[in-house]
Design a protein around this motif. Structure first.
Motif, PDB file in Angstrom:
ATOM      1  N   GLU A 166       0.816  -1.217   0.000  1.00 17.75           N
ATOM      2  CA  GLU A 166       0.000   0.000   0.000  1.00 17.75           C
ATOM      3  C   GLU A 166       0.846   1.261   0.000  1.00 17.75           C
ATOM      4  N   GLU A 167       2.083   1.193   0.510  1.00 19.58           N
ATOM      5  CA  GLU A 167       2.949   2.373   0.501  1.00 19.58           C
ATOM      6  C   GLU A 167       3.578   2.611  -0.871  1.00 19.58           C
ATOM      7  N   ILE A 168       3.553   1.603  -1.717  1.00 15.24           N
ATOM      8  CA  ILE A 168       4.162   1.702  -3.042  1.00 15.24           C
ATOM      9  C   ILE A 168       3.141   2.176  -4.071  1.00 15.24           C
ATOM     10  N   ILE A 169       1.880   1.829  -3.848  1.00  9.33           N
ATOM     11  CA  ILE A 169       0.839   2.114  -4.829  1.00  9.33           C
ATOM     12  C   ILE A 169       0.084   3.399  -4.490  1.00  9.33           C
ATOM     13  N   GLU A 170      -0.038   4.242  -5.480  1.00 13.15           N
ATOM     14  CA  GLU A 170      -0.791   5.493  -5.356  1.00 13.15           C
ATOM     15  C   GLU A 170      -1.941   5.450  -6.351  1.00 13.15           C
ATOM     16  N   THR A 171      -3.163   5.609  -5.871  1.00  9.72           N
ATOM     17  CA  THR A 171      -4.331   5.539  -6.756  1.00  9.72           C
ATOM     18  C   THR A 171      -4.847   6.936  -7.095  1.00  9.72           C
ATOM     19  N   ARG A 172      -5.262   7.078  -8.356  1.00  7.54           N
ATOM     20  CA  ARG A 172      -5.852   8.338  -8.812  1.00  7.54           C
ATOM     21  C   ARG A 172      -7.055   8.022  -9.689  1.00  7.54           C
ATOM     22  N   LYS A 173      -8.188   8.615  -9.359  1.00  3.02           N
ATOM     23  CA  LYS A 173      -9.388   8.414 -10.165  1.00  3.02           C
ATOM     24  C   LYS A 173      -9.391   9.403 -11.315  1.00  3.02           C
ATOM     25  N   ALA A 174      -9.372   8.868 -12.542  1.00  4.78           N
ATOM     26  CA  ALA A 174      -9.361   9.738 -13.718  1.00  4.78           C
ATOM     27  C   ALA A 174      -9.677   8.921 -14.950  1.00  4.78           C
ATOM     28  N   ASP A 175     -10.174   9.612 -15.958  1.00  8.54           N
ATOM     29  CA  ASP A 175     -10.325   9.048 -17.295  1.00  8.54           C
ATOM     30  C   ASP A 175      -8.960   9.153 -17.959  1.00  8.54           C
ATOM     31  N   ILE A 176      -8.378   8.037 -18.397  1.00  9.81           N
ATOM     32  CA  ILE A 176      -7.024   8.083 -18.941  1.00  9.81           C
ATOM     33  C   ILE A 176      -6.942   8.962 -20.191  1.00  9.81           C
ATOM     34  N   GLY A 177      -8.069   9.155 -20.851  1.00  9.66           N
ATOM     35  CA  GLY A 177      -8.081  10.012 -22.025  1.00  9.66           C
ATOM     36  C   GLY A 177      -7.857  11.476 -21.702  1.00  9.66           C
ATOM     37  N   HIS A 178      -8.053  11.844 -20.437  1.00  9.88           N
ATOM     38  CA  HIS A 178      -7.912  13.244 -20.036  1.00  9.88           C
ATOM     39  C   HIS A 178      -6.927  13.412 -18.883  1.00  9.88           C
ATOM     40  N   TYR A 179      -6.153  12.377 -18.609  1.00 12.19           N
ATOM     41  CA  TYR A 179      -5.171  12.442 -17.524  1.00 12.19           C
ATOM     42  C   TYR A 179      -3.872  13.037 -18.061  1.00 12.19           C
ATOM     43  N   GLU A 180      -3.370  14.040 -17.372  1.00 11.97           N
ATOM     44  CA  GLU A 180      -2.139  14.707 -17.818  1.00 11.97           C
ATOM     45  C   GLU A 180      -0.922  13.999 -17.234  1.00 11.97           C
ATOM     46  N   ILE A 181      -0.084  13.474 -18.112  1.00 12.64           N
ATOM     47  CA  ILE A 181       1.116  12.752 -17.705  1.00 12.64           C
ATOM     48  C   ILE A 181       2.286  13.723 -17.621  1.00 12.64           C
ATOM     49  N   THR A 182       2.950  13.753 -16.472  1.00 10.12           N
ATOM     50  CA  THR A 182       4.099  14.641 -16.283  1.00 10.12           C
ATOM     51  C   THR A 182       5.251  14.227 -17.184  1.00 10.12           C
ATOM     52  N   LYS A 183       5.906  15.187 -17.810  1.00 11.70           N
ATOM     53  CA  LYS A 183       7.006  14.894 -18.720  1.00 11.70           C
ATOM     54  C   LYS A 183       8.193  14.277 -17.974  1.00 11.70           C
ATOM     55  N   ASN A 184       8.837  13.294 -18.636  1.00 12.92           N
ATOM     56  CA  ASN A 184      10.065  12.669 -18.126  1.00 12.92           C
ATOM     57  C   ASN A 184       9.938  12.173 -16.683  1.00 12.92           C
ATOM     58  N   GLU A 185       8.780  11.617 -16.365  1.00 13.26           N
ATOM     59  CA  GLU A 185       8.482  11.229 -14.980  1.00 13.26           C
ATOM     60  C   GLU A 185       8.663   9.735 -14.735  1.00 13.26           C
ATOM     61  N   TYR A 186       8.428   8.900 -15.748  1.00 14.80           N
ATOM     62  CA  TYR A 186       8.283   7.470 -15.491  1.00 14.80           C
ATOM     63  C   TYR A 186       9.330   6.617 -16.213  1.00 14.80           C
ATOM     64  N   ASP A 187       9.748   5.562 -15.502  1.00 18.02           N
ATOM     65  CA  ASP A 187      10.639   4.557 -16.090  1.00 18.02           C
ATOM     66  C   ASP A 187       9.849   3.544 -16.913  1.00 18.02           C
ATOM     67  N   LEU A 188       8.628   3.275 -16.486  1.00 14.46           N
ATOM     68  CA  LEU A 188       7.785   2.291 -17.170  1.00 14.46           C
ATOM     69  C   LEU A 188       6.344   2.782 -17.167  1.00 14.46           C
ATOM     70  N   ILE A 189       5.735   2.791 -18.344  1.00 15.93           N
ATOM     71  CA  ILE A 189       4.307   3.091 -18.455  1.00 15.93           C
ATOM     72  C   ILE A 189       3.621   1.882 -19.079  1.00 15.93           C
ATOM     73  N   VAL A 190       2.590   1.406 -18.396  1.00 15.76           N
ATOM     74  CA  VAL A 190       1.868   0.201 -18.806  1.00 15.76           C
ATOM     75  C   VAL A 190       0.421   0.570 -19.132  1.00 15.76           C
ATOM     76  N   ALA A 191      -0.071   0.044 -20.251  1.00 14.61           N
ATOM     77  CA  ALA A 191      -1.480   0.239 -20.623  1.00 14.61           C
ATOM     78  C   ALA A 191      -1.970  -1.054 -21.264  1.00 14.61           C
ATOM     79  N   VAL A 192      -2.686  -1.848 -20.492  1.00 14.48           N
ATOM     80  CA  VAL A 192      -3.137  -3.168 -20.950  1.00 14.48           C
ATOM     81  C   VAL A 192      -4.646  -3.133 -21.196  1.00 14.48           C
ATOM     82  N   SER A 193      -5.032  -3.241 -22.469  1.00  6.79           N
ATOM     83  CA  SER A 193      -6.446  -3.293 -22.871  1.00  6.79           C
ATOM     84  C   SER A 193      -7.237  -2.092 -22.343  1.00  6.79           C
TER      85      SER A 193
END
Length: 235
Positions: free
Chosen positions: A101-128
């Motif tokens: 639970e300390e590793i996972i952060e949840t955010r409620k959003a429509d992925i179509g309108h979620y703003e992704i911070t630039k140069n923030e992530y090592d891995l981005i996953v989108a499955v189906s």
């Protein structure tokens, strides 16, 4: 009701049922185990610390919880985006159950309108999930944001359904596929290759799949060409 609203209603009904009736990592549904393609990428980050992962359309944690377990001792963080309360509520419970639970952060959003911070992530996953945004233009924008949000040597991992068909089993009648973005497979791959031009493509494959689902109490055969696409951002 618009076609988009109808699709969203049907998908919510389907996923709410699955999350309520099938337990994560127990046999009987697609929640049984994480996606092998996703898990096979984690050794590539063995020498990394402070790993940041974004799971777009995380659901109840099928992939994000095993990822969190792997990076727990590396000061990692998994940001999980989903629109459904049923998914996020279960994800929080499962995160506690599996002690991440300390590793996972949840955010409620429509992925179509979620703003992704630039140069923030090592891995981005989108499955189906990407095929469930509102339109092809939004689909393009989300993937471009994924690319911009990835660090150098970071990885984007996608599984996207294409050429989806739904057929009522009893009558063999072809139904309107409940999929917001339903492109021809070759067009989808060309789109991905264009957006990820200059990246190292680690995996690109198409797997025809079919399985039974229930729509409005009717048995339906869903057929799809599932595209797996994994690319690494070069320095």
């Amino acid at each position: 009701m618009s076609r988009l609203d109808l699709i969203r209603k049907e998908e919510k009904k389907y996923h709410d049922f699955c999350y309520e009736n099938y337990k994560l990592f127990e046999e009987g549904s697609w929640l049984y185990k994480p996606v092998k393609t996703v898990m096979d990428l984690l050794p590539l980050f063995n020498n990394h610390e402070d790993i940041r992962v974004l799971d777009l359309g995380s659901g109840v944690g099928r992939n994000s919880i095993p990822i969190a377990q792997e990076i727990k001792n590396k000061n990692g963080k998994v940001v999980c985006i989903d629109l459904l309360d049923s998914a996020l509520d279960k994800l929080k419970r499962y995160s506690a159950e599996y002690e991440v639970e300390e590793i996972i952060e949840t955010r409620k959003a429509d992925i179509g309108h979620y703003e992704i911070t630039k140069n923030e992530y090592d891995l981005i996953v989108a499955v189906s999930t990407l095929e469930h945004v509102e339109s092809e233009d939004i689909f393009d924008n989300v993937i471009k944001q994924m690319a911009l949000g990835t660090k150098n040597n970071g990885i984007n991992c996608m599984i996207i359904n294409s050429e989806v068909e739904e057929i009522e089993i009893e009558s063999n009648k072809k139904l309107d596929a409940m999929m917001e973005v339903n492109l021809k497979t070759v067009n989808m791959i060309n789109k991905l290759n264009s957006i990820y031009e200059g990246w190292e493509v680690l995996s690109q494959l198409v797997k025809p799949l079919e399985y039974q689902i229930v729509r409005n109490e009717r048995e339906v055969l869903l057929k799809t060409n599932a595209i797996t696409y994994v690319a690494r951002k070069k320095k």
